[in-house]
Scaffold this active site. Structure first.
Site, PDB file in Angstrom:
ATOM      1  N   SER A 161       0.815  -1.205   0.000  1.00  0.00           N
ATOM      2  CA  SER A 161       0.000   0.000   0.000  1.00  0.00           C
ATOM      3  C   SER A 161       0.862   1.274   0.000  1.00  0.00           C
ATOM      4  O   SER A 161       1.639   1.484  -0.912  1.00  0.00           O
ATOM      5  CB  SER A 161      -0.945  -0.072   1.196  1.00  0.00           C
ATOM      6  OG  SER A 161      -1.844   1.000   1.181  1.00  0.00           O
ATOM      7  N   HIS A 366      -7.757  -5.130   0.146  1.00  0.00           N
ATOM      8  CA  HIS A 366      -6.501  -4.453   0.472  1.00  0.00           C
ATOM      9  C   HIS A 366      -5.703  -5.128   1.582  1.00  0.00           C
ATOM     10  O   HIS A 366      -4.474  -5.072   1.585  1.00  0.00           O
ATOM     11  CB  HIS A 366      -6.830  -3.010   0.870  1.00  0.00           C
ATOM     12  CG  HIS A 366      -5.692  -2.064   0.707  1.00  0.00           C
ATOM     13  ND1 HIS A 366      -5.180  -1.725  -0.525  1.00  0.00           N
ATOM     14  CD2 HIS A 366      -4.959  -1.373   1.602  1.00  0.00           C
ATOM     15  CE1 HIS A 366      -4.196  -0.871  -0.368  1.00  0.00           C
ATOM     16  NE2 HIS A 366      -4.028  -0.633   0.913  1.00  0.00           N
TER      17      HIS A 366
END
Ligand code: NAG
Ligand code: NAG
Ligand code: NAG
Length: 397
Positions: A161, A366
């Site tokens: 990320s 995610h």
């Protein structure tokens, strides 16, 4: 209305000092591995903590030179994200078992790096940074420290990320770092953010996405601190057998999305204990600005201050043609913060893209890159394969 009120409350809670039940080094020891703690200072005065998992066999022989894997966490996270799954399942330990010297980074403002030589985190001055500064100061300082300490010239980088965003910013802004990275394994890559979504992004963008918005009135501050109240609520709601566990999960997973089929629920207590790990409001703002502007560029201070800071009305864009590192991308379809359309755009700008792996699971989100039930087979085995392949290239070359 109630949700908005709750969100605003979350923003305004200022951190009391975080007391973890188990910090990274103690967890690693509990998992049966040796660990070292290293402290360093950035050029602009932040004090960062790195953890190292040396190979168990090296204790007797300090002279063994092993290839290095440097692991960089994402927004609101810390070195803990790489080890929570435990031995045999967590990527940090898998790399150790495969013969790597593993280092875990921690960027400014998180649980392990909440210190500055001049400013206390109780003052706003401490929080005056976003991921641009993390990429310009923290990550370069940590990489140089690791290379200096080990006497090596380059390392493998694994990022999740925001840990991918800062790699792009660092190697495009400071090209000398391209030579220091043998390969970059980038999970849930985030650069262009036109298509980020989710309840959090939808709710907050109108407040924080615009330069000179609501936050400019107050200045930057800590975002979603890991304080005792949140922790107590989380602990209470997240007991393995609680029927409202999913509600609690939704609070934690509000930003990142939720995939209840693949998420390993027995990690919940450890995740609540260690996350969120601390970040500045400007870090979040910078992401939301990119979402609104459709550009991958530096922080937007509003045009008057942009002239002072950048000498132009709009912030300069990052130039990805300068990113020469061999890049491996891993991305998925149900990722609120790393949308396949944005990832494809990113791919078109990368001059040295080696592989892009689209996870064959339409629910992959995610956080599955860290904690899914099948993350080992789906992602970690592939990282090892790719890092080993690059390593043998380096040795032969
Ligand atoms: C490490 O290498 C140095 C120099 O080659 C040597 O003098 C030393 O004995 C070695 N140490 C170990 C523990 O093998
Ligand atoms: C879930 O996490 C726990 C705790 O680390 C671990 O023991 C278990 O094997 C994991 N389950 C799966 C399916 O990975
Ligand atoms: C981006 O970097 C490349 C390579 O250094 C350079 O040729 C190009 O002019 C740069 N583009 C911009 C817009 O600065």
């Amino acid at each position: 209305m109630k949700t908005i009120f709750k969100q605003i409350l979350l923003f305004l809670v200022i951190s009391t000092s975080t007391v973890l039940t188990l910090p990274t080094d103690e967890r690693i020891r509990k998992h049966g591995y040796p660990v070292e703690k290293h402290v360093l200072q950035t050029r602009d005065g932040y004090v960062l903590t790195l953890f190292r998992i040396p190979h168990p066999q090296d204790a007797a022989d300090q002279n063994t030179t092993r290839p290095i894997a440097f692991l960089q966490h994402g927004l609101l996270s810390s070195s803990d994200c790489w080890i929570l799954n435990g031995p045999g399942l967590a990527i940090a330990y898998m790399l150790v078992e495969d013969g790597y010297d593993v280092w875990l980074g921690n960027t400014r403002g998180n649980t392990y790096s909440k210190r500055h030589v001049n400013y206390s985190p109780f003052f706003q001055r401490f929080w005056l940074y976003d991921w641009h500064e993390i990429a310009m100061y923290d990550v370069p300082a940590m990489i140089d420290y690791v290379l200096y300490t080990t006497g090596q010239k380059s390392l493998h980088y694994v990022g999740h990320s925001q840990g991918t965003t800062v790699l792009f910013v660092m190697t495009s802004m400071i090209p000398s770092f391209n030579k220091k990275i043998k390969s970059a394994q980038l999970l849930a890559p985030v650069a262009w953010m036109n298509n980020i979504r989710g309840p959090f992004v939808d709710l907050i963008t109108p407040f924080l996405g615009l330069p000179n918005g609501f936050v400019e009135l107050f200045g930057s501050m800590e975002f979603l601190p890991n304080n005792m109240i949140l922790r107590a609520l989380g602990d209470q709601m997240c007991k393995e057998d609680s029927i409202i566990q999913e509600f609690c999960s939704n609070v934690i997973f509000l930003i990142c999305g939720w995939d209840k089929n693949s998420f390993n629920k027995s990690l919940m207590a450890d995740i609540i204990d260690t996350h969120p790990a601390g970040a500045s409001v400007n870090q979040v703002m910078h992401f939301l600005q990119e979402h609104l502007s459709g550009k991958f560029r530096q922080f937007d201070y509003g045009f008057l201050r942009n002239i002072v800071v950048y000498g132009r009305f709009t912030p300069p864009e990052y130039n990805l043609s300068k990113v020469k590192v061999p890049i491996f991308l891993y991305y998925g379809d149900n990722d609120y913060l790393s949308h396949p359309v944005d990832v494809h755009r990113l791919m078109s700008y990368l001059p040295n893209l080696k592989k892009a792996f689209r996870v064959p699971d339409k629910d992959w989100n995610h956080l599955d890159y860290l904690w899914a039930n099948n993350v080992k087979e789906m992602i970690f085995d592939k990282i090892l394969e790719n890092v080993n392949a690059m390593e043998s290239l380096v040795i032969k070359g």
